[in-house]
Design a protein around this motif. Structure first.
Motif, mmCIF file in Angstrom:
data_model
loop_
_atom_site.group_PDB
_atom_site.id
_atom_site.type_symbol
_atom_site.label_atom_id
_atom_site.label_comp_id
_atom_site.label_asym_id
_atom_site.label_seq_id
_atom_site.Cartn_x
_atom_site.Cartn_y
_atom_site.Cartn_z
ATOM 1 N N ARG A 99 57.070 34.084 -7.044
ATOM 2 C CA ARG A 99 57.450 34.824 -5.838
ATOM 3 C C ARG A 99 57.054 34.000 -4.628
ATOM 4 O O ARG A 99 55.945 33.487 -4.530
ATOM 5 N N ALA A 100 57.973 33.856 -3.696
ATOM 6 C CA ALA A 100 57.718 33.113 -2.465
ATOM 7 C C ALA A 100 57.636 34.113 -1.317
ATOM 8 O O ALA A 100 58.571 34.881 -1.102
ATOM 9 N N ARG A 101 56.554 34.122 -0.624
ATOM 10 C CA ARG A 101 56.373 35.046 0.502
ATOM 11 C C ARG A 101 56.930 34.394 1.757
ATOM 12 O O ARG A 101 56.238 33.646 2.434
ATOM 13 N N ILE A 102 58.186 34.678 2.004
ATOM 14 C CA ILE A 102 58.894 34.070 3.130
ATOM 15 C C ILE A 102 59.270 35.166 4.105
ATOM 16 O O ILE A 102 59.912 36.150 3.744
ATOM 17 N N ALA A 103 58.866 34.973 5.367
ATOM 18 C CA ALA A 103 59.144 35.969 6.395
ATOM 19 C C ALA A 103 60.578 35.867 6.897
ATOM 20 O O ALA A 103 61.225 36.877 7.147
ATOM 21 N N GLU A 104 61.071 34.634 7.039
ATOM 22 C CA GLU A 104 62.404 34.457 7.604
ATOM 23 C C GLU A 104 62.985 33.122 7.172
ATOM 24 O O GLU A 104 62.260 32.160 6.940
ATOM 25 N N LEU A 105 64.322 33.087 7.080
ATOM 26 C CA LEU A 105 65.025 31.855 6.768
ATOM 27 C C LEU A 105 65.968 31.529 7.908
ATOM 28 O O LEU A 105 66.652 32.420 8.423
ATOM 29 N N PHE A 106 66.011 30.259 8.294
ATOM 30 C CA PHE A 106 66.942 29.779 9.308
ATOM 31 C C PHE A 106 67.835 28.754 8.623
ATOM 32 O O PHE A 106 67.471 27.601 8.477
ATOM 33 N N LEU A 107 69.022 29.209 8.198
ATOM 34 C CA LEU A 107 69.905 28.382 7.384
ATOM 35 C C LEU A 107 71.158 27.944 8.122
ATOM 36 O O LEU A 107 72.054 27.368 7.522
ATOM 37 N N SER A 137 49.794 34.666 10.390
ATOM 38 C CA SER A 137 50.656 33.585 9.918
ATOM 39 C C SER A 137 51.855 34.121 9.148
ATOM 40 O O SER A 137 51.791 35.183 8.532
ATOM 41 N N ALA A 138 52.936 33.364 9.211
ATOM 42 C CA ALA A 138 54.167 33.687 8.504
ATOM 43 C C ALA A 138 54.775 32.387 7.996
ATOM 44 O O ALA A 138 54.696 31.357 8.670
ATOM 45 N N THR A 139 55.381 32.448 6.822
ATOM 46 C CA THR A 139 56.051 31.293 6.249
ATOM 47 C C THR A 139 57.548 31.442 6.467
ATOM 48 O O THR A 139 58.111 32.506 6.229
ATOM 49 N N MET A 140 58.179 30.362 6.913
ATOM 50 C CA MET A 140 59.608 30.368 7.184
ATOM 51 C C MET A 140 60.244 29.138 6.548
ATOM 52 O O MET A 140 59.584 28.124 6.361
ATOM 53 N N ILE A 141 61.526 29.250 6.231
ATOM 54 C CA ILE A 141 62.289 28.141 5.679
ATOM 55 C C ILE A 141 63.356 27.752 6.706
ATOM 56 O O ILE A 141 64.058 28.610 7.236
ATOM 57 N N SER A 195 61.814 25.827 16.677
ATOM 58 C CA SER A 195 61.378 26.176 18.035
ATOM 59 C C SER A 195 62.463 26.933 18.784
ATOM 60 O O SER A 195 62.177 27.913 19.476
ATOM 61 N N ALA A 196 63.704 26.508 18.645
ATOM 62 C CA ALA A 196 64.813 27.193 19.314
ATOM 63 C C ALA A 196 64.954 28.630 18.824
ATOM 64 O O ALA A 196 65.172 29.552 19.615
ATOM 65 N N GLN A 197 64.806 28.831 17.517
ATOM 66 C CA GLN A 197 64.911 30.180 16.957
ATOM 67 C C GLN A 197 63.747 31.058 17.420
ATOM 68 O O GLN A 197 63.944 32.222 17.761
ATOM 69 N N LEU A 198 62.537 30.506 17.426
ATOM 70 C CA LEU A 198 61.361 31.294 17.797
ATOM 71 C C LEU A 198 61.288 31.543 19.305
ATOM 72 O O LEU A 198 60.752 32.565 19.736
ATOM 73 N N ARG A 200 59.563 23.928 4.837
ATOM 74 C CA ARG A 200 58.702 25.115 4.850
ATOM 75 C C ARG A 200 57.796 25.016 6.072
ATOM 76 O O ARG A 200 57.091 24.023 6.258
ATOM 77 N N ALA A 201 57.841 26.048 6.906
ATOM 78 C CA ALA A 201 57.033 26.049 8.128
ATOM 79 C C ALA A 201 56.031 27.194 8.075
ATOM 80 O O ALA A 201 56.364 28.309 7.651
ATOM 81 N N LYS A 202 54.819 26.895 8.498
ATOM 82 C CA LYS A 202 53.813 27.936 8.669
ATOM 83 C C LYS A 202 53.678 28.151 10.173
ATOM 84 O O LYS A 202 53.365 27.219 10.921
ATOM 85 N N VAL A 203 53.963 29.374 10.596
ATOM 86 C CA VAL A 203 53.949 29.714 12.017
ATOM 87 C C VAL A 203 52.886 30.786 12.247
ATOM 88 O O VAL A 203 52.826 31.772 11.512
ATOM 89 N N ASN A 204 52.050 30.565 13.247
ATOM 90 C CA ASN A 204 51.045 31.556 13.635
ATOM 91 C C ASN A 204 51.539 32.310 14.860
ATOM 92 O O ASN A 204 51.835 31.698 15.892
ATOM 93 N N PHE A 205 51.654 33.620 14.720
ATOM 94 C CA PHE A 205 51.994 34.463 15.864
ATOM 95 C C PHE A 205 50.685 34.913 16.499
ATOM 96 O O PHE A 205 49.778 35.376 15.810
ATOM 97 N N ILE A 206 50.608 34.776 17.818
ATOM 98 C CA ILE A 206 49.360 35.029 18.532
ATOM 99 C C ILE A 206 49.482 36.324 19.327
ATOM 100 O O ILE A 206 50.417 36.503 20.104
#
Length: 148
Positions: free
Chosen positions: A61-69, A99-103, A117-120, A80-86
């Motif tokens: 199982r992959a814990r992925i918050a969001e995919l940008f395809l 933290s959230a993992t994104m592809i 960066s553009a998506q976030l 695979r990106a690890k993003v910290n929301f503050i």
């Protein structure tokens, strides 16, 4: 609610020197359970295997918050990106990082960072990119509802 599963398959493929070579490939599958993920990866990859037997060697199982395809058409890598929301705790005034993992699908690491960066930036949250790494994922199979 669907989950993402990283599935690793193994099969024999024709090598350059006229022999057979065993290869392992990773895919990301959208499914409800491990059983469905196994069934779907076999359905998706079996047509690509011309010789030998397809074997599912691992599913996790992959814990992925969001995919940008929606990357450029020439984009063929998954990162695979690890993003910290503050956020700021109003009571104590301290910063809290979640933290959230994104592809991200892209053709290179710098363009993956730019795309992420553009998506976030279009969201209202404050964030920092903690890490971004290349993956071994060859393709992503999202669930498509059957036509009625």
């Amino acid at each position: 609610m669907n989950y993402w599963f990283e599935c690793k398959v193994s099969y024999e493929r024709q090598a350059d020197n006229m022999g057979m070579k065993k290869v392992s490939e990773s895919y990301l599958v959208d499914a409800l359970s491990f059983t469905e993920a196994e069934k779907r990866i076999i359905e998706e990859v079996s047509p690509l295997v011309s010789m030998g037997e397809l074997e599912v060697v691992n599913i996790r199982r992959a814990r992925i918050a969001e995919l940008f395809l929606e990357g450029a058409p020439e984009a063929d890598r998954y990162y695979r990106a690890k993003v910290n929301f503050i956020t700021i705790d109003e009571k104590s005034g301290s910063e809290k990082k979640t933290s959230a993992t994104m592809i991200v699908k892209s053709d290179s690491l710098p363009s993956a960072v730019t795309e992420l960066s553009a998506q976030l930036d279009s969201q209202m949250a404050t964030y920092e990119i903690a890490s971004i790494t290349d993956t071994q994922i060859l393709d992503v199979y999202q669930y498509v509802a059957p036509a009625k």
